[in-house]
Design a protein around this motif. Sequence first.
Motif, PDB file in Angstrom:
ATOM      1  N   GLN A 176       4.793  -3.606  -9.273  1.00 19.41           N
ATOM      2  CA  GLN A 176       3.907  -4.041  -8.191  1.00 19.41           C
ATOM      3  C   GLN A 176       2.797  -4.921  -8.741  1.00 19.41           C
ATOM      4  N   VAL A 177       2.251  -4.573  -9.889  1.00 21.46           N
ATOM      5  CA  VAL A 177       1.210  -5.392 -10.517  1.00 21.46           C
ATOM      6  C   VAL A 177       1.774  -6.757 -10.896  1.00 21.46           C
ATOM      7  N   ARG A 178       2.989  -6.774 -11.438  1.00 20.23           N
ATOM      8  CA  ARG A 178       3.600  -8.054 -11.815  1.00 20.23           C
ATOM      9  C   ARG A 178       3.872  -8.914 -10.582  1.00 20.23           C
ATOM     10  N   THR A 224       0.835  -1.216   0.000  1.00 25.25           N
ATOM     11  CA  THR A 224       0.000   0.000   0.000  1.00 25.25           C
ATOM     12  C   THR A 224       0.862   1.256   0.000  1.00 25.25           C
ATOM     13  N   THR A 225       1.943   1.237   0.775  1.00 27.39           N
ATOM     14  CA  THR A 225       2.846   2.390   0.800  1.00 27.39           C
ATOM     15  C   THR A 225       3.478   2.626  -0.558  1.00 27.39           C
ATOM     16  N   VAL A 226       3.895   1.544  -1.201  1.00 21.86           N
ATOM     17  CA  VAL A 226       4.495   1.675  -2.532  1.00 21.86           C
ATOM     18  C   VAL A 226       3.490   2.253  -3.518  1.00 21.86           C
ATOM     19  N   THR A 227       2.224   1.815  -3.426  1.00 21.26           N
ATOM     20  CA  THR A 227       1.189   2.330  -4.319  1.00 21.26           C
ATOM     21  C   THR A 227       0.946   3.816  -4.102  1.00 21.26           C
ATOM     22  N   VAL A 228       0.879   4.224  -2.832  1.00 21.34           N
ATOM     23  CA  VAL A 228       0.675   5.646  -2.517  1.00 21.34           C
ATOM     24  C   VAL A 228       1.847   6.478  -3.039  1.00 21.34           C
ATOM     25  N   ASP A 229       3.077   5.969  -2.878  1.00 19.37           N
ATOM     26  CA  ASP A 229       4.241   6.687  -3.394  1.00 19.37           C
ATOM     27  C   ASP A 229       4.157   6.869  -4.904  1.00 19.37           C
ATOM     28  N   ASN A 230       3.693   5.841  -5.606  1.00 19.38           N
ATOM     29  CA  ASN A 230       3.573   5.941  -7.061  1.00 19.38           C
ATOM     30  C   ASN A 230       2.539   6.987  -7.463  1.00 19.38           C
ATOM     31  N   VAL A 231       1.428   7.059  -6.711  1.00 16.21           N
ATOM     32  CA  VAL A 231       0.408   8.073  -7.004  1.00 16.21           C
ATOM     33  C   VAL A 231       0.977   9.473  -6.797  1.00 16.21           C
ATOM     34  N   GLN A 264      11.517  -6.083  -1.697  1.00 12.22           N
ATOM     35  CA  GLN A 264      12.779  -5.362  -1.532  1.00 12.22           C
ATOM     36  C   GLN A 264      13.225  -4.752  -2.854  1.00 12.22           C
ATOM     37  N   MET A 265      13.099  -5.499  -3.956  1.00 12.69           N
ATOM     38  CA  MET A 265      13.492  -4.970  -5.261  1.00 12.69           C
ATOM     39  C   MET A 265      12.606  -3.800  -5.660  1.00 12.69           C
ATOM     40  N   ILE A 266      11.295  -3.930  -5.437  1.00 13.12           N
ATOM     41  CA  ILE A 266      10.371  -2.849  -5.815  1.00 13.12           C
ATOM     42  C   ILE A 266      10.604  -1.622  -4.952  1.00 13.12           C
ATOM     43  N   SER A 267      10.919  -1.828  -3.680  1.00 12.62           N
ATOM     44  CA  SER A 267      11.156  -0.697  -2.791  1.00 12.62           C
ATOM     45  C   SER A 267      12.387   0.091  -3.213  1.00 12.62           C
ATOM     46  N   LEU A 268      13.454  -0.601  -3.576  1.00  9.13           N
ATOM     47  CA  LEU A 268      14.651   0.085  -4.058  1.00  9.13           C
ATOM     48  C   LEU A 268      14.365   0.828  -5.363  1.00  9.13           C
ATOM     49  N   ALA A 269      13.540   0.215  -6.217  1.00  7.13           N
ATOM     50  CA  ALA A 269      13.194   0.877  -7.477  1.00  7.13           C
ATOM     51  C   ALA A 269      12.296   2.075  -7.243  1.00  7.13           C
ATOM     52  N   SER A 270      11.434   2.012  -6.234  1.00  6.09           N
ATOM     53  CA  SER A 270      10.494   3.100  -5.976  1.00  6.09           C
ATOM     54  C   SER A 270      11.165   4.295  -5.329  1.00  6.09           C
ATOM     55  N   GLY A 271      12.222   4.054  -4.547  1.00  2.59           N
ATOM     56  CA  GLY A 271      12.865   5.159  -3.855  1.00  2.59           C
ATOM     57  C   GLY A 271      13.518   6.150  -4.783  1.00  2.59           C
ATOM     58  N   ARG A 272      14.088   5.679  -5.910  1.00  2.00           N
ATOM     59  CA  ARG A 272      14.722   6.537  -6.914  1.00  2.00           C
ATOM     60  C   ARG A 272      15.835   7.404  -6.321  1.00  2.00           C
ATOM     61  N   SER A 273      16.461   6.923  -5.281  1.00  2.00           N
ATOM     62  CA  SER A 273      17.614   7.628  -4.756  1.00  2.00           C
ATOM     63  C   SER A 273      18.873   7.085  -5.417  1.00  2.00           C
ATOM     64  N   VAL A 274      19.962   7.835  -5.291  1.00  2.07           N
ATOM     65  CA  VAL A 274      21.222   7.394  -5.884  1.00  2.07           C
ATOM     66  C   VAL A 274      21.658   6.073  -5.280  1.00  2.07           C
TER      67      VAL A 274
END
Length: 608
Positions: free
Chosen positions: A211-213, A17-24, A274-284
Amino acid sequence: MTEHNDPGRAFAHRSPTTVTVDNVIRRALRVADPGDPGQVAKALLERFAGDAEALKRERAGNSIQVRSAPAPIVMANETEQAEAAEARRDLDRDLDALLHESQLKDIEPELRGWAGAIRSAATNGLAAARLALGANERDRALAARHTLTDYARLARYLAALTAYEPGLFCRLAQSCDVMGGLILVTAGNALAAGGVTTTSVILQSPSSELQVRREAVLASLRNLLGSTQEAHEPNEWPRGLTALRQLMRALEDNGATDLRAYLDEGYLGGIFDQMISLASGRSVDGTRALGATSVVTTTQLERFLRICQQIAEPESPQLTNFLTAIQYFIEGFGAARSGYRLVHIARPPILFYGLYGGTGRDAPTRRLMRLIEYRGQFAQALDCYCCGCEADAAEILTIGCKALYDIDRAIDLLATGSNLEGAGEAELRAAAFGLVVRAARNTIENSIDTDRDLRALVRPLAFVVEEGLLMPRREDNNGNVVEVLFDLDHINDPDARQNELERRVEVIHSVLCLQRAGERSWRDLMRAMSTSCRHDLLLGSERDDTEPVIITLLDDADAILQELSGVDLEACDDLDITIPDHHEVSLETLVHNIPFKGARRNQLKKTP
């Protein structure tokens, strides 16, 4: 206790849910990191500029009754801001000059439509390029650049076809080219600012799609494991249960019992999270951490797929769905280097030793940079032929703008390519544009009747061809020049070698066919918006049965392809989207010989 900056641990416990909210938030506010309160606050002030101004005036003790101002464009740095502002001013001035030219009043509505589309593409392209770490934004930026180069070519076409103010059209084409180039540079700066290096992952799918995948994989896993609890009907076979038994036995027989962990929903979901979270953060740090860990994870999943494929006898829909879902998730990281060459376009070479890896530029990237250099030289020489409706100048400008346009398309393909050997699908399609450039060079050099000095125009095209920038070359043991894309001697099986050759030729030929279709769709527009002084030569004549000069150029490119490959080419097909028959139609066709459209069906019913 000392705290460590561990991006993997920081994002490991984020819920879906957090990842989804971040994407929105990311999509709505166009921020790189939704977890950064500074970025979110700044984006909110930009999105609601009127309220931001009111808050500012209220803090200063002034009246808050002010008119809303448009949201300002936030640039990545001062240099980029100055370049974008100058490019936008040039574009606006060139469009206004065309709209207010009295000799072009007959096509003013069309030009106003151009102005709106070009300005929209420039604005949206730069905005998307600043967020190029996201796959969707990167695609939008490249689409906007494609649109700008399309209008640049159409403007040069009109400069060749009209006797009124051809210089204005060429200046507009130049401004569109500059804006399109600035989009590439801005995208490269965004990737560099995001920490993209030789080890970084550049996602080809947005994190929301990942996330959908992920959910698809876990749902198919539940379906596979739940088959052990199903109460099957008397006429149903337990294919899922049988496939699960065979899967367990195959993993044990192959000494891969460790891979049975991927049948645990908690374990598999945790890895994906874990992989999606690292991809969602978009930090260096997150990007580089993902690049260092995703290779290991995807390799293990591919090992799991290779062992488990085609083990079910009989075939199991449940197992097939599970394996396909995993493969679909892996493909989100499969072309993880696609787009890394954009960083080389934006950053100076002196920075690449140390900051962006110590290996320097690979061979395909070096060819790309040389191509960009020659492209600039060719564009400068081509602008000298925006001089009216003379027959030779108009023909040179038309052929030249086609070559320039195809070089731009090849640059886009090579910039998004990822094959380190320069033999990937992107490079293969870029070779099709290289054939057109070779044909254009031959035509300008040998087939145009003119007294003009064409050396400055031909020289950049000659370098592109002879240095093999779009079609790599090498010398064999006998000193003969060999086209690398068609040199398949490393494939030992003759049938496999011929099949691969035909596949490559088909890919290149399909690109040339798409160009033919595009040229024919532009023909009527150019005829309506231009004067008739050069219509017969440049647009063709049905009365004299002559083809447009660009179609002739594509014919020459086809001939070069056939000569280099030795493969016979088929005629280009028209666009035809077919629909498969229903089983009733197929059965009727087989039994009663009734055609697809249903002819003779009524006659058959009346027959006693």
